[in-house]
Design a protein around this motif. Structure first.
Motif, PDB file in Angstrom:
ATOM      1  N   LEU A  95      48.944  75.145  50.634  1.00 23.87           N
ATOM      2  CA  LEU A  95      49.732  75.705  49.548  1.00 23.87           C
ATOM      3  C   LEU A  95      50.481  74.595  48.823  1.00 23.87           C
ATOM      4  O   LEU A  95      50.894  73.604  49.441  1.00 23.87           O
ATOM      5  CB  LEU A  95      50.750  76.720  50.087  1.00 23.87           C
ATOM      6  N   GLU A  96      50.687  74.795  47.529  1.00 20.55           N
ATOM      7  CA  GLU A  96      51.499  73.858  46.766  1.00 20.55           C
ATOM      8  C   GLU A  96      52.952  73.947  47.228  1.00 20.55           C
ATOM      9  O   GLU A  96      53.393  74.987  47.753  1.00 20.55           O
ATOM     10  CB  GLU A  96      51.389  74.159  45.271  1.00 20.55           C
ATOM     11  N   THR A  99      54.881  76.941  45.843  1.00 19.80           N
ATOM     12  CA  THR A  99      54.452  78.215  46.420  1.00 19.80           C
ATOM     13  C   THR A  99      55.012  78.377  47.819  1.00 19.80           C
ATOM     14  O   THR A  99      55.517  79.446  48.195  1.00 19.80           O
ATOM     15  CB  THR A  99      52.919  78.286  46.454  1.00 19.80           C
ATOM     16  N   ARG A 100      54.947  77.311  48.599  1.00 17.37           N
ATOM     17  CA  ARG A 100      55.465  77.362  49.963  1.00 17.37           C
ATOM     18  C   ARG A 100      56.977  77.651  49.960  1.00 17.37           C
ATOM     19  O   ARG A 100      57.466  78.469  50.751  1.00 17.37           O
ATOM     20  CB  ARG A 100      55.181  76.037  50.669  1.00 17.37           C
ATOM     21  N   LEU A 103      57.640  81.304  49.023  1.00 16.82           N
ATOM     22  CA  LEU A 103      57.344  82.198  50.147  1.00 16.82           C
ATOM     23  C   LEU A 103      58.461  82.191  51.172  1.00 16.82           C
ATOM     24  O   LEU A 103      58.812  83.237  51.738  1.00 16.82           O
ATOM     25  CB  LEU A 103      56.029  81.802  50.818  1.00 16.82           C
ATOM     26  N   GLN A 115      53.001  84.507  56.997  1.00 14.19           N
ATOM     27  CA  GLN A 115      52.090  84.135  55.913  1.00 14.19           C
ATOM     28  C   GLN A 115      50.718  83.727  56.452  1.00 14.19           C
ATOM     29  O   GLN A 115      49.684  83.979  55.813  1.00 14.19           O
ATOM     30  CB  GLN A 115      52.712  83.023  55.049  1.00 14.19           C
ATOM     31  N   GLU A 131      46.156  79.525  48.008  1.00 13.68           N
ATOM     32  CA  GLU A 131      47.116  79.257  46.940  1.00 13.68           C
ATOM     33  C   GLU A 131      47.092  80.367  45.890  1.00 13.68           C
ATOM     34  O   GLU A 131      48.146  80.887  45.490  1.00 13.68           O
ATOM     35  CB  GLU A 131      46.813  77.909  46.289  1.00 13.68           C
ATOM     36  N   TYR A 134      48.520  83.774  47.293  1.00 13.55           N
ATOM     37  CA  TYR A 134      49.971  83.866  47.383  1.00 13.55           C
ATOM     38  C   TYR A 134      50.648  83.729  46.024  1.00 13.55           C
ATOM     39  O   TYR A 134      51.727  84.301  45.804  1.00 13.55           O
ATOM     40  CB  TYR A 134      50.512  82.874  48.405  1.00 13.55           C
ATOM     41  N   ALA A 135      50.039  83.027  45.107  1.00 12.57           N
ATOM     42  CA  ALA A 135      50.590  82.979  43.750  1.00 12.57           C
ATOM     43  C   ALA A 135      50.587  84.378  43.129  1.00 12.57           C
ATOM     44  O   ALA A 135      51.561  84.790  42.486  1.00 12.57           O
ATOM     45  CB  ALA A 135      49.802  81.999  42.881  1.00 12.57           C
ATOM     46  N   LEU A 138      53.235  86.589  44.885  1.00 11.52           N
ATOM     47  CA  LEU A 138      54.576  86.273  44.412  1.00 11.52           C
ATOM     48  C   LEU A 138      54.836  86.851  43.022  1.00 11.52           C
ATOM     49  O   LEU A 138      55.928  87.365  42.746  1.00 11.52           O
ATOM     50  CB  LEU A 138      54.770  84.753  44.386  1.00 11.52           C
TER      51      LEU A 138
END
Length: 237
Positions: A95-96, A99-100, A103, A115, A131, A134-135, A138
């Motif tokens: 993950l970027e 993003t991390r 989260l 996660q 990535e 989860y993007a 979010l």
């Protein structure tokens, strides 16, 4: 004659709430974390909860669940590890940094490896990278938490909210019949009934850059679930 009358009444009831034309392709699952923690006080994310943390006044991310299969192309060893609850031993996600960090704010369960579990069980069936998965999760959660639904819940900490009030907020925020794509879960906690989770139906294209309102309107219907419950404030009662 009595049978015919009963059938007419049934038909009238069905026509008053026609079936929705859409098809649910995924569910956005969001938790009310303080209520979850009432039943799981020893989990790291519950021991660290506070009144000023994000999830004390907004919905937290549980997961984004494609309908159908789970654990797509996942080795049995990882499935067994996941089933055993050893989530922090599951592989780290690519993950970027942003993003991390996001989260860790909106998904307190990252402290327990939630996660990683959600990716292994559900995300692998989404057709997206971790990535991208989860993007999207979010972005959809942000839409919900910026809505009249989240405002209503936050304004009623410690008090009872009826299903009617919550369904009205969904229809206001996301369009006519939006609440018919939502299920609310509650649990008993002593003599109280607590709101614990919402699962929100999403239509086709949930992995694309579409608003939560559009995705709700294109989903199929469900029953709303519990009749209402208390919005639990942070802290253990």
């Amino acid at each position: 004659m009595r049978v015919s009358a009963a059938l007419l009444c049934l038909a009238a009831g069905l026509s008053a709430t026609p079936a929705l034309a859409g098809r649910t392709e995924a569910l956005l699952a969001v938790s009310w974390q303080p209520a979850f923690c009432e039943g799981q006080p020893d989990r790291p994310e519950c021991r660290s909860q506070s009144e000023d943390r994000f999830d004390a006044r907004r919905f937290s991310l549980h997961g984004l669940w494609p309908m159908g299969d789970n654990y797509c192309a996942v080795d049995k060893s990882l499935r067994d590890m996941d089933a055993a609850g050893d989530w922090l031993d599951l592989p780290a996600l690519d993950l970027e940094t942003g993003t991390r960090a996001a989260l860790e704010t909106v998904m307190p369960g990252t402290q327990s490896g939630l996660q990683r579990h959600e990716w292994i069980k559900h995300g692998t069936c989404s057709g997206m990278t971790a990535e991208a998965y989860y993007a999207r999760s979010l972005a959809l959660l942000e839409d919900l938490n910026a809505s009249a639904v989240a405002d209503l819940v936050a304004e009623n900490l410690g008090t009872y909210l009826s299903a009617d009030a919550i369904t009205a907020a969904f229809d206001t925020a996301f369009g006519p019949d939006a609440a018919r794509r939502v299920k609310m879960k509650c649990r008993r906690d002593g003599d109280r009934t607590l709101i614990t989770e919402l699962t929100i139906g999403l239509g086709a294209g949930y992995g694309q850059d579409r608003s939560l309102a559009d995705l709700i309107q294109s989903a199929g219907g469900t029953s709303f679930g519990c009749a209402g419950g208390i919005v639990d404030p942070a802290g253990f009662d």
